[in-house]
Design a protein around this motif. Structure first.
Motif, PDB file in Angstrom:
ATOM      1  N   ARG A   9       6.745  58.691   7.463  1.00 21.55           N
ATOM      2  CA  ARG A   9       8.000  58.859   6.722  1.00 21.55           C
ATOM      3  C   ARG A   9       8.938  59.843   7.402  1.00 21.55           C
ATOM      4  O   ARG A   9      10.151  59.819   7.168  1.00 21.55           O
ATOM      5  CB  ARG A   9       7.709  59.340   5.306  1.00 21.55           C
ATOM      6  CG  ARG A   9       6.959  58.342   4.442  1.00 21.55           C
ATOM      7  CD  ARG A   9       6.935  58.831   3.008  1.00 21.55           C
ATOM      8  NE  ARG A   9       6.190  57.936   2.144  1.00 21.55           N
ATOM      9  CZ  ARG A   9       6.281  57.935   0.821  1.00 21.55           C
ATOM     10  NH1 ARG A   9       7.074  58.802   0.221  1.00 21.55           N
ATOM     11  NH2 ARG A   9       5.570  57.086   0.100  1.00 21.55           N
ATOM     12  N   ILE A  12       9.827  57.914  12.166  1.00 22.86           N
ATOM     13  CA  ILE A  12       9.657  56.472  11.944  1.00 22.86           C
ATOM     14  C   ILE A  12       9.280  55.702  13.205  1.00 22.86           C
ATOM     15  O   ILE A  12       8.989  54.509  13.125  1.00 22.86           O
ATOM     16  CB  ILE A  12      10.901  55.854  11.290  1.00 22.86           C
ATOM     17  CG1 ILE A  12      12.106  55.927  12.221  1.00 22.86           C
ATOM     18  CG2 ILE A  12      11.187  56.510   9.950  1.00 22.86           C
ATOM     19  CD1 ILE A  12      13.290  55.094  11.722  1.00 22.86           C
ATOM     20  N   ALA A  47      13.427  52.089   6.725  1.00 23.65           N
ATOM     21  CA  ALA A  47      12.522  53.213   7.008  1.00 23.65           C
ATOM     22  C   ALA A  47      13.292  54.524   7.058  1.00 23.65           C
ATOM     23  O   ALA A  47      12.856  55.543   6.509  1.00 23.65           O
ATOM     24  CB  ALA A  47      11.782  52.971   8.318  1.00 23.65           C
ATOM     25  N   GLY A  50      14.307  55.590   3.631  1.00 22.29           N
ATOM     26  CA  GLY A  50      13.234  55.361   2.670  1.00 22.29           C
ATOM     27  C   GLY A  50      13.142  56.405   1.581  1.00 22.29           C
ATOM     28  O   GLY A  50      12.855  56.070   0.414  1.00 22.29           O
ATOM     29  N   GLU A  51      13.370  57.669   1.930  1.00 21.59           N
ATOM     30  CA  GLU A  51      13.319  58.726   0.921  1.00 21.59           C
ATOM     31  C   GLU A  51      14.580  58.728   0.075  1.00 21.59           C
ATOM     32  O   GLU A  51      14.529  58.812  -1.155  1.00 21.59           O
ATOM     33  CB  GLU A  51      13.145  60.094   1.603  1.00 21.59           C
ATOM     34  CG  GLU A  51      11.905  60.233   2.471  1.00 21.59           C
ATOM     35  CD  GLU A  51      10.613  60.256   1.674  1.00 21.59           C
ATOM     36  OE1 GLU A  51      10.661  60.267   0.433  1.00 21.59           O
ATOM     37  OE2 GLU A  51       9.541  60.259   2.309  1.00 21.59           O
ATOM     38  N   TRP A  56      10.454  53.490   0.271  1.00 23.26           N
ATOM     39  CA  TRP A  56       9.014  53.757   0.363  1.00 23.26           C
ATOM     40  C   TRP A  56       8.310  53.492  -0.967  1.00 23.26           C
ATOM     41  O   TRP A  56       7.089  53.327  -0.995  1.00 23.26           O
ATOM     42  CB  TRP A  56       8.763  55.207   0.770  1.00 23.26           C
ATOM     43  CG  TRP A  56       9.263  55.613   2.120  1.00 23.26           C
ATOM     44  CD1 TRP A  56      10.090  56.657   2.396  1.00 23.26           C
ATOM     45  CD2 TRP A  56       8.942  55.013   3.384  1.00 23.26           C
ATOM     46  NE1 TRP A  56      10.321  56.740   3.755  1.00 23.26           N
ATOM     47  CE2 TRP A  56       9.627  55.743   4.383  1.00 23.26           C
ATOM     48  CE3 TRP A  56       8.148  53.930   3.768  1.00 23.26           C
ATOM     49  CZ2 TRP A  56       9.535  55.433   5.741  1.00 23.26           C
ATOM     50  CZ3 TRP A  56       8.069  53.611   5.126  1.00 23.26           C
ATOM     51  CH2 TRP A  56       8.749  54.355   6.083  1.00 23.26           C
ATOM     52  N   TRP A  66       2.846  58.732   4.804  1.00 23.11           N
ATOM     53  CA  TRP A  66       2.976  57.419   5.440  1.00 23.11           C
ATOM     54  C   TRP A  66       3.439  56.399   4.409  1.00 23.11           C
ATOM     55  O   TRP A  66       3.176  56.544   3.217  1.00 23.11           O
ATOM     56  CB  TRP A  66       1.642  56.982   6.049  1.00 23.11           C
ATOM     57  CG  TRP A  66       1.210  57.851   7.193  1.00 23.11           C
ATOM     58  CD1 TRP A  66       0.613  59.080   7.103  1.00 23.11           C
ATOM     59  CD2 TRP A  66       1.388  57.589   8.576  1.00 23.11           C
ATOM     60  NE1 TRP A  66       0.395  59.590   8.359  1.00 23.11           N
ATOM     61  CE2 TRP A  66       0.856  58.692   9.286  1.00 23.11           C
ATOM     62  CE3 TRP A  66       1.916  56.519   9.309  1.00 23.11           C
ATOM     63  CZ2 TRP A  66       0.854  58.760  10.672  1.00 23.11           C
ATOM     64  CZ3 TRP A  66       1.912  56.576  10.692  1.00 23.11           C
ATOM     65  CH2 TRP A  66       1.402  57.689  11.360  1.00 23.11           C
ATOM     66  N   GLY A  67       4.141  55.368   4.877  1.00 22.76           N
ATOM     67  CA  GLY A  67       4.639  54.356   3.971  1.00 22.76           C
ATOM     68  C   GLY A  67       4.682  52.984   4.613  1.00 22.76           C
ATOM     69  O   GLY A  67       4.526  52.843   5.829  1.00 22.76           O
TER      70      GLY A  67
END
Length: 357
Positions: A9, A12, A47, A50-51, A56, A66-67
């Motif tokens: 995360r 990437i 990615a 993602g946050e 994610w 990890w995602g």
């Protein structure tokens, strides 16, 4: 066992293949085997954001840090404890880069269903919808791989074009598109030209100028180092696909207050410097397609924009298919290698990557 590609995360470009015990399905659930899916620069944007946006959260893994990156593709129901979804049902939509997925079907209709899993209920609805494809009309069934490669990108392109039209072009006479070789960019160029309201300019790297010009979708193609060729007094909408702060700053400083809207869409240059805050012209704003879709649902009725987008995408694929080579790869190692190429920017712009476990 479930095989999946996990991505760090926080970095990437780091990814690994892992195996997990397959979760048993509960009453009302189905297990869907991931079949063929596309990998594009759009997935790298998922990615990277993602946050911030929650990508994610769609397909979580227990390993901290990890995602699993979402992709668009087809899956087949291989186990079912849901009375209205039979084994053998084919679905198209949002999947993990994993060999299978457990879903909880809700709002099941003849042509669609929603994954009603508890952890997805607060996530954007558009990503939780799946098309049931066993009885697709022939024109749609004939472009299955292009559907996975292009529909998510073309839908974003279509919705950006609608956003610009919805705002009366922001009073600009041209739209300048960065990373013009990317599929979302030339999809947007296609829809802008179809509408014909504004001039379309493509910005790209020197190595991609020939490819972008050959697309025949831009009124003018300019290298990043040749911005001076563009008239600085032309009122412009800037659509940035790169996330490259240096490029965004150069465009804003070139046009100054003539930047009437600055739309940030992707992050094809994810490792580049971030966009500066203090720039002349309209302030860069992130474009979130589900927000415009929700607005049009309120304006026109639920699903109208998306139905129009699907119809437009089928027509666009007929035009754009000749510009792309589809390359299929199979197996976990091939998937990991394809991701490494995509995240490092080594995938040629005319290549469409279709993967399967």
């Amino acid at each position: 066992m479930t095989t999946k590609l996990l991505v760090s995360r926080t970095a990437i470009d780091q990814a690994k293949i892992v195996e997990r015990d397959a979760s048993p399905i509960a009453e009302g659930e189905i297990r869907v085997a991931t079949r063929r899916f596309a990998l594009t620069a759009n997935n790298i944007s998922y990615a990277l954001s993602g946050e911030a946006i929650g990508y994610w959260r769609f397909f979580p893994d227990d390993e901290a840090g990890w995602g699993c990156v979402p992709v668009w593709g087809f899956g087949e129901v291989v186990e079912s404890r849901a009375t209205d979804v039979a084994v053998g049902s084919m679905l198209w939509g949002f999947f993990p880069m994993a060999s299978d997925l457990v879903m909880a079907p809700a709002r099941v209709g003849a042509n669609s269903l929603v994954d009603g899993s508890a952890h997805r209920r607060e996530l954007p609805y558009v990503y939780n919808q799946y098309a049931r494809t066993n009885h697709d009309p022939a024109p749609l069934a004939a472009i299955a791989d292009l559907r996975s490669l292009m529909f998510p990108l073309l839908t974003t392109s279509y919705v950006i074009d609608d956003f610009i039209a919805d705002n009366e072009g922001f009073g600009a006479n041209q739209v300048v598109i960065g990373s013009a070789s990317s599929k979302t960019a030339f999809g947007l160029a296609y829809y802008l030209r179809e509408r014909g309201a504004q001039r379309v300019v493509g910005l790209t790297s020197a190595r991609n100028i020939g490819f972008v010009e050959a697309l025949g979708l831009y009124d003018q193609v300019v290298g990043y180092d040749a911005l001076a060729l563009l008239a600085p007094d032309s009122p412009s909408v800037f659509v940035d696909m790169s996330g490259d702060g240096a490029v965004v700053a150069a465009v804003h400083h070139h046009f100054g207050d003539q930047i009437k809207a600055s739309v940030s869409v992707g992050a094809t240059h994810w490792a580049a410097d971030r966009v500066p805050r203090d720039l002349p012209g309209a302030r860069p704003a992130f474009f979130f397609a589900p927000a415009q879709i929700a607005k049009r649902d309120a304006d026109w009725g639920a699903g109208v924009l998306m139905r129009r987008a699907v119809e437009a995408n089928i027509a666009a694929c007929a035009t754009l298919a000749a510009r792309m080579q589809v390359e299929a790869r199979n197996g976990a190692d091939a998937i990991a290698a394809a991701y490494a190429e995509m995240v490092s920017g080594r995938t040629p712009p005319d290549r469409g990557i279709i993967l399967s476990f």
